[in-house]
Design a protein around this motif. Structure first.
Motif, mmCIF file in Angstrom:
data_model
loop_
_atom_site.group_PDB
_atom_site.id
_atom_site.type_symbol
_atom_site.label_atom_id
_atom_site.label_comp_id
_atom_site.label_asym_id
_atom_site.label_seq_id
_atom_site.Cartn_x
_atom_site.Cartn_y
_atom_site.Cartn_z
ATOM 1 N N LEU A 261 0.852 -1.179 0.000
ATOM 2 C CA LEU A 261 0.000 0.000 0.000
ATOM 3 C C LEU A 261 0.896 1.240 0.000
ATOM 4 C CD1 LEU A 261 -2.883 1.194 0.229
ATOM 5 C CD2 LEU A 261 -2.642 1.040 2.721
ATOM 6 N N THR A 262 0.495 2.229 -0.789
ATOM 7 C CA THR A 262 1.304 3.443 -0.925
ATOM 8 C C THR A 262 0.393 4.661 -0.877
ATOM 9 O OG1 THR A 262 2.793 2.220 -2.404
ATOM 10 C CG2 THR A 262 3.059 4.602 -2.313
ATOM 11 N N VAL A 263 0.824 5.703 -0.171
ATOM 12 C CA VAL A 263 0.102 6.980 -0.177
ATOM 13 C C VAL A 263 1.108 8.088 -0.479
ATOM 14 C CG1 VAL A 263 -1.699 6.234 1.429
ATOM 15 C CG2 VAL A 263 0.386 7.275 2.311
ATOM 16 N N PRO A 264 0.681 9.139 -1.207
ATOM 17 C CA PRO A 264 1.621 10.214 -1.582
ATOM 18 C C PRO A 264 1.851 11.198 -0.427
ATOM 19 C CG PRO A 264 -0.541 10.686 -2.486
ATOM 20 C CD PRO A 264 -0.643 9.335 -1.821
ATOM 21 N N LEU A 265 3.030 11.816 -0.431
ATOM 22 C CA LEU A 265 3.350 12.916 0.481
ATOM 23 C C LEU A 265 3.298 14.202 -0.333
ATOM 24 C CD1 LEU A 265 6.464 11.341 2.272
ATOM 25 C CD2 LEU A 265 4.089 11.283 3.027
ATOM 26 N N VAL A 266 2.341 15.061 -0.040
ATOM 27 C CA VAL A 266 2.097 16.257 -0.849
ATOM 28 C C VAL A 266 2.303 17.498 0.013
ATOM 29 C CG1 VAL A 266 0.453 17.493 -2.301
ATOM 30 C CG2 VAL A 266 0.465 14.993 -2.288
ATOM 31 N N VAL A 267 3.152 18.405 -0.474
ATOM 32 C CA VAL A 267 3.406 19.681 0.191
ATOM 33 C C VAL A 267 3.206 20.791 -0.830
ATOM 34 C CG1 VAL A 267 5.084 21.129 1.375
ATOM 35 C CG2 VAL A 267 5.026 18.678 1.829
ATOM 36 N N ASN A 268 2.267 21.697 -0.527
ATOM 37 C CA ASN A 268 1.986 22.816 -1.442
ATOM 38 C C ASN A 268 1.682 22.323 -2.857
ATOM 39 O OD1 ASN A 268 2.419 24.666 0.635
ATOM 40 N ND2 ASN A 268 4.609 24.825 0.180
ATOM 41 N N PHE A 269 0.807 21.327 -2.936
ATOM 42 C CA PHE A 269 0.346 20.757 -4.215
ATOM 43 C C PHE A 269 1.467 20.085 -5.009
ATOM 44 C CE2 PHE A 269 -2.272 24.500 -3.241
ATOM 45 C CZ PHE A 269 -3.505 23.886 -3.078
ATOM 46 N N LYS A 270 2.540 19.766 -4.354
ATOM 47 C CA LYS A 270 3.661 19.127 -5.027
ATOM 48 C C LYS A 270 4.005 17.831 -4.301
ATOM 49 C CE LYS A 270 8.521 19.824 -6.297
ATOM 50 N NZ LYS A 270 9.675 20.757 -6.220
ATOM 51 N N THR A 271 4.076 16.733 -5.067
ATOM 52 C CA THR A 271 4.418 15.438 -4.478
ATOM 53 C C THR A 271 5.909 15.407 -4.175
ATOM 54 O OG1 THR A 271 2.647 14.328 -5.692
ATOM 55 C CG2 THR A 271 4.406 12.945 -4.811
ATOM 56 N N ILE A 272 6.234 15.296 -2.883
ATOM 57 C CA ILE A 272 7.643 15.276 -2.490
ATOM 58 C C ILE A 272 8.120 13.863 -2.176
ATOM 59 C CG2 ILE A 272 7.504 17.601 -1.561
ATOM 60 C CD1 ILE A 272 7.522 16.290 1.253
ATOM 61 N N GLY A 273 7.180 12.893 -2.183
ATOM 62 C CA GLY A 273 7.572 11.518 -1.890
ATOM 63 C C GLY A 273 6.348 10.658 -1.665
ATOM 64 N N VAL A 274 6.554 9.432 -1.192
ATOM 65 C CA VAL A 274 5.453 8.527 -0.872
ATOM 66 C C VAL A 274 5.800 7.766 0.392
ATOM 67 C CG1 VAL A 274 4.729 8.238 -3.279
ATOM 68 C CG2 VAL A 274 6.388 6.647 -2.285
ATOM 69 N N LEU A 275 4.749 7.319 1.101
ATOM 70 C CA LEU A 275 4.885 6.448 2.263
ATOM 71 C C LEU A 275 4.417 5.068 1.827
ATOM 72 C CD1 LEU A 275 5.695 6.527 5.253
ATOM 73 C CD2 LEU A 275 3.324 7.043 5.810
ATOM 74 N N HIS A 276 5.256 4.069 2.029
ATOM 75 C CA HIS A 276 5.016 2.757 1.432
ATOM 76 C C HIS A 276 5.107 1.675 2.504
ATOM 77 C CE1 HIS A 276 5.152 -0.370 -1.684
ATOM 78 N NE2 HIS A 276 6.133 -0.938 -0.974
ATOM 79 N N VAL A 277 4.096 0.759 2.526
ATOM 80 C CA VAL A 277 4.112 -0.414 3.410
ATOM 81 C C VAL A 277 3.853 -1.651 2.560
ATOM 82 C CG1 VAL A 277 3.398 0.839 5.473
ATOM 83 C CG2 VAL A 277 1.659 -0.130 3.965
ATOM 84 N N GLU A 278 4.305 -2.807 3.055
ATOM 85 C CA GLU A 278 4.111 -4.050 2.308
ATOM 86 C C GLU A 278 4.099 -5.239 3.270
ATOM 87 O OE1 GLU A 278 8.581 -5.037 0.766
ATOM 88 O OE2 GLU A 278 7.527 -3.435 -0.314
ATOM 89 N N VAL A 302 3.026 18.153 6.602
ATOM 90 C CA VAL A 302 3.041 19.382 7.396
ATOM 91 C C VAL A 302 4.343 19.496 8.183
ATOM 92 C CG1 VAL A 302 1.922 20.590 9.304
ATOM 93 C CG2 VAL A 302 0.540 19.493 7.541
ATOM 94 N N MET A 303 4.743 18.373 8.793
ATOM 95 C CA MET A 303 5.959 18.400 9.599
ATOM 96 C C MET A 303 7.191 18.658 8.740
ATOM 97 S SD MET A 303 5.637 18.228 12.842
ATOM 98 C CE MET A 303 7.288 17.744 13.311
ATOM 99 N N LEU A 304 7.245 18.006 7.567
ATOM 100 C CA LEU A 304 8.403 18.215 6.695
ATOM 101 C C LEU A 304 8.513 19.672 6.269
ATOM 102 C CD1 LEU A 304 8.493 15.068 4.362
ATOM 103 C CD2 LEU A 304 10.109 15.691 6.145
ATOM 104 N N GLU A 305 7.390 20.274 5.955
ATOM 105 C CA GLU A 305 7.413 21.678 5.557
ATOM 106 C C GLU A 305 7.825 22.557 6.743
ATOM 107 O OE1 GLU A 305 6.976 25.036 3.049
ATOM 108 O OE2 GLU A 305 7.363 22.893 2.766
ATOM 109 N N ASN A 306 7.268 22.238 7.920
ATOM 110 C CA ASN A 306 7.646 23.005 9.115
ATOM 111 C C ASN A 306 9.109 22.799 9.475
ATOM 112 O OD1 ASN A 306 5.074 24.028 9.362
ATOM 113 N ND2 ASN A 306 4.404 22.500 10.851
ATOM 114 N N VAL A 307 9.539 21.521 9.370
ATOM 115 C CA VAL A 307 10.938 21.217 9.663
ATOM 116 C C VAL A 307 11.851 21.927 8.676
ATOM 117 C CG1 VAL A 307 12.677 19.388 9.618
ATOM 118 C CG2 VAL A 307 10.545 19.045 10.847
#
Length: 739
Positions: A261-278, A302-307
Motif C-alpha cells: 500500500l502506498t500513499v503520496p506525500l504532498v506539500v503545497n500541491f507538489k508530491t515530495i515523496g510517498v509512504l510505502h508499506v508491504e 506538514v511536519m516536513l514543511e515546518n521542519v
C-alpha cells in the motif's frame, strides 16, 4: 409446534436480536462487538458452535467458537472461490444446501459434527464483512419466519462492525498522533523523523515492512530515505523517466486489497515523496490502513514543511552568526598585521577553500593553498593575468577558464571605485549560494580595508621618506642625528655602502604638442604606481622624490659586484611596468658612485644627475649611464670654480651658442661630431647626413665665429673640454648669451 408457541418464540427471538443490535454499537472495537455477539447467541440459542467468517480481499478467515464461546479458534484463510456464494447473499439454512456441496465452509461445519445450521450475512448497503454461522450437533427445527429478522439483524451487525472499525481507526489515529507528538519535534533530525514515521506506519497497518521514498529532482526519481522499518523488498530507487503518474510506479497507490500500500506525500500541491508499506502480517491492506497512512502522510507533509522552514531559519541564523564571528576575526587581523597573510588564512578557513589574493598588477601577494600545488598556483596566476587584467571595474565575478580539474572564481576588490586587488577562491558555481556570496562580500570589504590601511601607511612613510631624502641629499648636512633617526624608522642601515641612481621618465615627443601640466600629472600618477611595485619587488631599495627627481638607493651588496647587470635589470623591470600601464614614456637611469658615509650621498646624487644629463645630451641610444664610466667628466665634476668653468665655456662655445639662437642651425652639434670623428671630414659628413662641401662651408663659418683654426690639437682639446663642461653644468648665464 402450535401457533401460539411459534409466535412466542418469534417474539423472543425478535426482542433478543433488537437488544443485541442496540448493545453492539456501543463497543469500541470490532473484536469486542463480535465477542458479545457470540456470547449472546450462545446463551439465547443454546447452540454448539458459532463461526464468525470475515472477508479479507479474495479470501475469508473463519474463527470457530465452541463450548463456552469465550475464545475463538482461527482457521487458515479460505479462498472465496471455494465457498458457496449464496451464503454471503442472504440467510441460508442447511436444508437449502445439497449435502455434497463442495463449499469448504460447510465442510468445516461437518468436520465439527454439526447437523443443523443456519447462516446470516453481515452486510449492509455499503459494506460486506462476512457471515455468522450458528450450528447444532442435534436436529433442531428452524423457523422460516425468522429469516427476515436475521437478515435485518445482519445489517445491524454490519453497522456495528462499521462503527467499531471507525472507532478503532480513530483511536489508532489518535494514538498515532499522540505518539508522534511525543516523539517528533521540529528539532528532530530528518533521519530520526523518518525512522519514527515508518515505524508508526508499519505498526499501525500491521505491515512487515515500511519505508519512505523522497523525490529527487536531479535525476527525476523516488529514492528510499533510510532508515527502514522491517524488511522492504521494493527497489531502493524508482526512476520516473518521462511518465509522471506516480500510480504507474506504485500500483497500490491509495488502493486497499493488496499485499502492499502506498500513499503520496504532498506539500503545497507538489508530491515530495510517498509512504510505502508491504506484506501485511494478516490478510491484505484495508481502507482503514489507507486512512492510517493518509493521516501519517498529512502529518509528514506538514511536519516536513515546518521542519524545512525551521531548519532553514535555524541554518540561516547559524550561518549569519558564523559570518559575524569571522567578521570579528578578520577585523582583528587588520588591526594586528599590515600584510594580507593572516586575513587570507582566516578567509580560507571560513570557506574551507583555497584562497589567493592578487594586487592590482595581478601578482599573488598572499595565498592559502589548502591542497593546491605550486604549479597550480602559478597556473592560476597566469590565467588571472590573462583573463582579468584591465577589467578594473568589472562587475560580479569571473569564472577562470583553461584550468584543469580546478574551478576558480575571481572577484575584484574595490576602493573608491577602482580595483586595488583581486580575490580568487576555489569554488564551483553551484556552491555559490546567497550566504557564500555574502561571505565573499564580507571578505572583499575586509581586504579593501586592509588595502586602504596599507595605502595610508605607505603614504605616511612616503612623506617621511621624502623629508628624509631632502635632508640626506642636501649639500650641507645640518642635523646628522635626525637623518640617523629617520633611517631607523625605515629600518635602513645608513652606514652600509649604497649606490644612488636618478630615474628619469621622458615622454615620446612624436605624439605631437606636449602639455606640460598634463605630463607632470601623468608622471606623478605613474611614479606612485611604480613605487608600489618597487616596494613589492625589493624592500631593501630606498626610493623617493627630491627636486622633481626620482631617487633610487640600493645596498651595494645587492649588486654582487656586477653593478651593470643589476641596474640594467632594474631598467628593464621598470620599462616593462611602464609598458603595462599603456603609457609612452622612456626610462633613463643615471647612476652615481658608491656612498660609504652620510656626506657621500649628496656627492653620489650629483654624480647620478650629471651622468643622466651627459647620457641624454650625448648618447641618445643609451638608457643606463654610470658616472664612473664617463672618463674626463669624472675629473671635471670636482671643479669648484664653477664661474671660471662657465667663462671658459663662453669663450670657446659662446659665439656658437649665440649664433644658433633663433636660427635653424646647430653649430655646437657640428663641432661635437667633428671632434668625435678626430677631424675626419668624410666620416663627419656621413654622421651629420650632409654633403662634404656643406660640412666644409660650416667649418669655415665656425672658424670665422671662433676666431681660430680647428686644425690645431690645442684648440681642439680646448673645444672638447668646453663641451664636457657644458654637458656637466649647462648653458652659460643669460647675460653672456646677450653679449
Amino acid at each position: 409446534m402450535d401457533e401460539n408457541k411459534r409466535q412466542k418464540l418469534m417474539k423472543k427471538i425478535e426482542n433478543h436480536l433488537r437488544t443485541t443490535a442496540r448493545k453492539l454499537v456501543k463497543f469500541n472495537t470490532e473484536g469486542e462487538a463480535l465477542q458479545y455477539l457470540v456470547n449472546s447467541f450462545g446463551e439465547e440459542l443454546e447452540c454448539d458452535l458459532i463461526a464468525i467468517v470475515l472477508k479479507e480481499g479474495d479470501h475469508v478467515v473463519p474463527t470457530l467458537y465452541q463450548g463456552d464461546f469465550q475464545r475463538g479458534i482461527p482457521h487458515p484463510p479460505i479462498a472465496m472461490a471455494n465457498c458457496l456464494p449464496r451464503l454471503f447473499e442472504g440467510s441460508t439454512t442447511f436444508q437449502e444446501v445439497e449435502e455434497d456441496s463442495p463449499c469448504l465452509l460447510i465442510e468445516l461445519l461437518r468436520k465439527n459434527g454439526i447437523k443443523t445450521w443456519f447462516s446470516v450475512p453481515i452486510k449492509d448497503q455499503e459494506s460486506e464483512y462476512g457471515i455468522c454461522m450458528i450450528g447444532f450437533r442435534r436436529y433442531v427445527s428452524l423457523l422460516a419466519e425468522a429469516r427476515q429478522l436475521f437478515d435485518d439483524f445482519g445489517e445491524d451487525v454490519a453497522l456495528a462492525v462499521t462503527v467499531a472499525r471507525q472507532k478503532e481507526t480513530q483511536r489508532r489515529k489518535m494514538v498515532g498522533l499522540q505518539w508522534l507528538a511525543q516523539h517528533v519535534s521540529l528539532d528532530t533530525p530528518l533521519e530520526q523523523f523518518v525512522e519514527k514515521i515508518v515505524e508508526r506506519a508499519g505498526k499501525g497497518t500491521n505491515a512487515g515492512g515500511a519505508c519512505m521514498y523522497l523525490y529527487r529532482e536531479e535525476d527525476n526519481s523516488f529514492v528510499v530515505h533510510p532508515p527502514l522499518y522491517g524488511k522492504v523488498a521494493s527497489p531502493k530507487q524508482v526512476m520516473m523517466k518521462n511518465n509522471y503518474r506516480v500510480s504507474d510506479y506504485f500500483p497500490f497507490l491509495e488502493r486497499p486489497g493488496g499485499d502492499e500500500l502506498t500513499v503520496p506525500l504532498v506539500v503545497n500541491f507538489k508530491t515530495i515523496g510517498v509512504l510505502h508499506v508491504e506484506r501485511k502480517n494478516e490478510g491484505t491492506f484495508t481502507k482503514e490502513d489507507v486512512e492510517i497512512l493518509d493521516m501519517l502522510a498529512n502529518y509528514v507533509a506538514v511536519m516536513l514543511e515546518n521542519v524545512r522552514l525551521y531548519q532553514q531559519e535555524r541554518d540561516h541564523t547559524n550561518r549569519l552568526r558564523f559570518l559575524l564571528q569571522y567578521q570579528q576575526k578578520l577585523m582583528k587581523e587588520t588591526i594586528r598585521h599590515e600584510d594580507f597573510h593572516g586575513i587570507t588564512k582566516t578567509v580560507s578557513h571560513m570557506f574551507d577553500k583555497a584562497v589567493i589574493v592578487f594586487d592590482r598588477f595581478m601578482r599573488p601577494i598572499a595565498h592559502e593553498r589548502s591542497g593546491l600545488s605550486g604549479q597550480q598556483l602559478r597556473q592560476i596566476a597566469k590565467q588571472v593575468f590573462n583573463q582579468v587584467l584591465g577589467k578594473s571595474r568589472m562587475g560580479g565575478h569571473i569564472q577562470l577558464e583553461g584550468l584543469s580539474d580546478l574551478s576558480i572564481v575571481v572577484w575584484p576588490i574595490h576602493n573608491g571605485g577602482d580595483a586595488v586587488g583581486y580575490l580568487a577562491i576555489e569554488a564551483s558555481p553551484n556552491e555559490m549560494d546567497d550566504f557564500f556570496l555574502l561571505g565573499v562580500e564580507l571578505a572583499r570589504n575586509i581586504f579593501s580595508i586592509q588595502f586602504m590601511k596599507q595605502k595610508l601607511v605607505f603614504e605616511t612613510k612616503e612623506q617621511l621618506k621624502d623629508s628624509f631624502l631632502h635632508k640626506l641629499l642636501a649639500a650641507e648636512i645640518e642635523d646628522e642625528e635626525s637623518i640617523i633617526q629617520y633611517a631607523n624608522v625605515f629600518q635602513w642601515n645608513i652606514f652600509e655602502e649604497h649606490r644612488l641612481a636618478v630615474l628619469h621618465l621622458q615622454m615620446d615627443e612624436s605624439n605631437g604638442t606636449i602639455d606640460l601640466v598634463k605630463q607632470n600629472a601623468e608622471k606623478t600618477v605613474l611614479w606612485n604606481r611604480l613605487k608600489v611595485r618597487i616596494a613589492a619587488e625589493d624592500s631593501s631599495l630606498l626610493y623617493g622624490a627630491v627636486e622633481d627627481q626620482y631617487i633610487l638607493i640600493a645596498p651595494a651588496a645587492r649588486e654582487r659586484k656586477k653593478p651593470e647587470k643589476y641596474w640594467s635589470e632594474w631598467h628593464q623591470r621598470i620599462s616593462r611596468w611602464i609598458n603595462e600601464e599603456k603609457t609612452s614614456y622612456r626610462v633613463f637611469l643615471g647612476i652615481g658612485g658608491k656612498a660609504s658615509s652620510i656626506g657621500d650621498y649628496y656627492v653620489s646624487y650629483r654624480q647620478a644627475m650629471q651622468a643622466l644629463q651627459v647620457m641624454i645630451r650625448n648618447f641618445p641610444g643609451k638608457s643606463v649611464a654610470f658616472f664612473d664610466e664617463l672618463g674626463a667628466y669624472t675629473v671635471l665634476h670636482h671643479l669648484k670654480e664653477l664661474e671660471a668653468a662657465k667663462l671658459f665655456v663662453d669663450k670657446y662655445l659662446g659665439p656658437l651658442l649665440r649664433h644658433s639662437v633663433g636660427r635653424n642651425a646647430d653649430w655646437l652639434q657640428t663641432v661635437r661630431v667633428f671632434l668625435d670623428c678626430n677631424g675626419h671630414l668624410t666620416e663627419t659628413a656621413e654622421r651629420l647626413y650632409i654633403h662634404r662641401s656643406t660640412l666644409q662651408y660650416r667649418l669655415e663659418k665656425i672658424e670665422e665665429m671662433l676666431g681660430f683654426s680647428l686644425q690645431g690639437a690645442e684648440q681642439r682639446f680646448n673645444l672638447m673640454m668646453a663641451l664636457k663642461l657644458y654637458d656637466l653644468y649647462g648653458l652659460p648665464s643669460a647675460k653672456m648669451l646677450k653679449k
